[in-house]
Design a protein around this motif. Structure first.
Motif, PDB file in Angstrom:
ATOM      1  N   ARG A 170      11.576  34.496  16.593  1.00  0.00           N
ATOM      2  CA  ARG A 170      11.336  35.694  15.783  1.00  0.00           C
ATOM      3  C   ARG A 170      10.867  36.856  16.668  1.00  0.00           C
ATOM      4  N   VAL A 171       9.930  36.571  17.566  1.00  0.00           N
ATOM      5  CA  VAL A 171       9.446  37.602  18.496  1.00  0.00           C
ATOM      6  C   VAL A 171      10.599  38.105  19.362  1.00  0.00           C
ATOM      7  N   GLY A 172      11.412  37.181  19.847  1.00  0.00           N
ATOM      8  CA  GLY A 172      12.546  37.554  20.694  1.00  0.00           C
ATOM      9  C   GLY A 172      13.561  38.409  19.974  1.00  0.00           C
ATOM     10  N   ARG A 173      13.906  38.023  18.761  1.00  0.00           N
ATOM     11  CA  ARG A 173      14.882  38.805  17.974  1.00  0.00           C
ATOM     12  C   ARG A 173      14.341  40.208  17.677  1.00  0.00           C
ATOM     13  N   ASP A 174      13.048  40.281  17.331  1.00  0.00           N
ATOM     14  CA  ASP A 174      12.443  41.598  17.087  1.00  0.00           C
ATOM     15  C   ASP A 174      12.499  42.468  18.340  1.00  0.00           C
ATOM     16  N   ALA A 175      12.191  41.867  19.492  1.00  0.00           N
ATOM     17  CA  ALA A 175      12.165  42.615  20.753  1.00  0.00           C
ATOM     18  C   ALA A 175      13.544  43.146  21.122  1.00  0.00           C
ATOM     19  N   ILE A 176      14.555  42.310  21.036  1.00  0.00           N
ATOM     20  CA  ILE A 176      15.893  42.766  21.432  1.00  0.00           C
ATOM     21  C   ILE A 176      16.510  43.693  20.386  1.00  0.00           C
ATOM     22  N   CYS A 177      16.156  43.510  19.123  1.00  0.00           N
ATOM     23  CA  CYS A 177      16.633  44.435  18.084  1.00  0.00           C
ATOM     24  C   CYS A 177      16.020  45.814  18.280  1.00  0.00           C
ATOM     25  N   CYS A 178      14.769  45.853  18.711  1.00  0.00           N
ATOM     26  CA  CYS A 178      14.107  47.125  18.978  1.00  0.00           C
ATOM     27  C   CYS A 178      14.828  47.856  20.116  1.00  0.00           C
ATOM     28  N   ILE A 179      15.193  47.129  21.160  1.00  0.00           N
ATOM     29  CA  ILE A 179      15.934  47.728  22.275  1.00  0.00           C
ATOM     30  C   ILE A 179      17.283  48.231  21.784  1.00  0.00           C
ATOM     31  N   GLU A 180      17.931  47.440  20.949  1.00  0.00           N
ATOM     32  CA  GLU A 180      19.238  47.822  20.415  1.00  0.00           C
ATOM     33  C   GLU A 180      19.131  49.104  19.578  1.00  0.00           C
ATOM     34  N   GLU A 181      18.066  49.225  18.770  1.00  0.00           N
ATOM     35  CA  GLU A 181      17.847  50.429  17.966  1.00  0.00           C
ATOM     36  C   GLU A 181      17.605  51.654  18.851  1.00  0.00           C
ATOM     37  N   LYS A 182      16.786  51.477  19.892  1.00  0.00           N
ATOM     38  CA  LYS A 182      16.516  52.590  20.810  1.00  0.00           C
ATOM     39  C   LYS A 182      17.796  53.041  21.499  1.00  0.00           C
ATOM     40  N   ALA A 183      18.605  52.072  21.897  1.00  0.00           N
ATOM     41  CA  ALA A 183      19.864  52.398  22.568  1.00  0.00           C
ATOM     42  C   ALA A 183      20.783  53.159  21.626  1.00  0.00           C
ATOM     43  N   LYS A 184      20.912  52.676  20.411  1.00  0.00           N
ATOM     44  CA  LYS A 184      21.785  53.320  19.432  1.00  0.00           C
ATOM     45  C   LYS A 184      21.336  54.758  19.168  1.00  0.00           C
ATOM     46  N   ALA A 185      20.018  54.968  19.103  1.00  0.00           N
ATOM     47  CA  ALA A 185      19.474  56.302  18.837  1.00  0.00           C
ATOM     48  C   ALA A 185      19.788  57.284  19.961  1.00  0.00           C
ATOM     49  N   THR A 186      20.006  56.771  21.165  1.00  0.00           N
ATOM     50  CA  THR A 186      20.298  57.649  22.307  1.00  0.00           C
ATOM     51  C   THR A 186      21.759  57.575  22.748  1.00  0.00           C
ATOM     52  N   GLY A 187      22.587  56.876  21.983  1.00  0.00           N
ATOM     53  CA  GLY A 187      24.014  56.813  22.287  1.00  0.00           C
ATOM     54  C   GLY A 187      24.373  55.858  23.405  1.00  0.00           C
ATOM     55  N   ILE A 188      23.527  54.876  23.647  1.00  0.00           N
ATOM     56  CA  ILE A 188      23.781  53.896  24.704  1.00  0.00           C
ATOM     57  C   ILE A 188      24.269  52.596  24.064  1.00  0.00           C
ATOM     58  N   GLU A 189      25.287  51.998  24.660  1.00  0.00           N
ATOM     59  CA  GLU A 189      25.785  50.713  24.168  1.00  0.00           C
ATOM     60  C   GLU A 189      24.821  49.609  24.602  1.00  0.00           C
TER      61      GLU A 189
END
Length: 180
Positions: free
Chosen positions: A73-92
């Motif tokens: 759960r901690v891992g999924r939250d951590a990588i989803c947070c990175i994915e959200e930050k990337a999406k917000a800045t236009g990074i794949e």
């Protein structure tokens, strides 16, 4: 025509951002995202579930399963947070959740995916703690065939994006002056 002896920087096309889901890992993510933004790189958001310490302890099987689920759960939250930050800045960004020895999994993934750079954090442990626990970042640096950026916990950017929300850091001096 004479060849230039100048070294040309190699563009970073694939960056691996390794996170442990901690508050200190926010700096790692921010630095990794900044580099990816400048170079147009694809980001791999990696979290490794390492429950090897449970192998040496006799525990109830349901307890071990519960601990694993919490790490997941901690891992999924951590990588989803990175994915959200990337999406917000236009990074794949590609979220990756692995199980095993953390340093080994980071290095294996980086090699298999032909990653150009690994961005990882350092908690700043020293002395006996580092000797006893080992340091994932140290193992990665020692054994990596590609560049590794180690972001120390003490380094804090002026602002950072936390799961889609921008926060501003206020220095202790400014905060204490305003309360007087």
């Amino acid at each position: 025509m004479e060849e230039s002896s100048e070294l040309k920087p190699k563009p970073q096309r694939r960056i691996l951002i390794a996170t442990d889901g901690s508050k200190a890992a926010e700096n790692v993510v921010d630095f990794g995202m900044e580099i990816a933004g400048y170079s147009g790189a694809k980001v791999y958001a990696l979290y490794v579930i390492d429950i090897s310490f449970l192998d040496s302890v006799l525990m109830d099987e349901s307890w071990v399963k519960n601990v694993y689920e919490q790490f997941e759960r901690v891992g999924r939250d951590a990588i989803c947070c990175i994915e959200e930050k990337a999406k917000a800045t236009g990074i794949e960004a590609v979220p990756i959740l692995l199980k095993g020895n953390t340093a080994e999994k980071i290095l294996d993934f980086a090699e298999n995916q032909k990653v150009d750079m690994i961005v990882i954090g350092s908690t700043g442990k020293s002395g006996v703690k580092r000797f006893m626990l080992g340091s994932v970042s140290e193992k990665v640096v020692r054994n990596s065939k590609i560049p590794v950026l180690v972001v120390h916990q003490r380094v804090k950017p002026k602002s950072f994006v936390r799961c889609g929300q921008e926060d501003k850091e206020i220095s202790a001096n400014i905060a204490s002056n305003e309360t007087k």
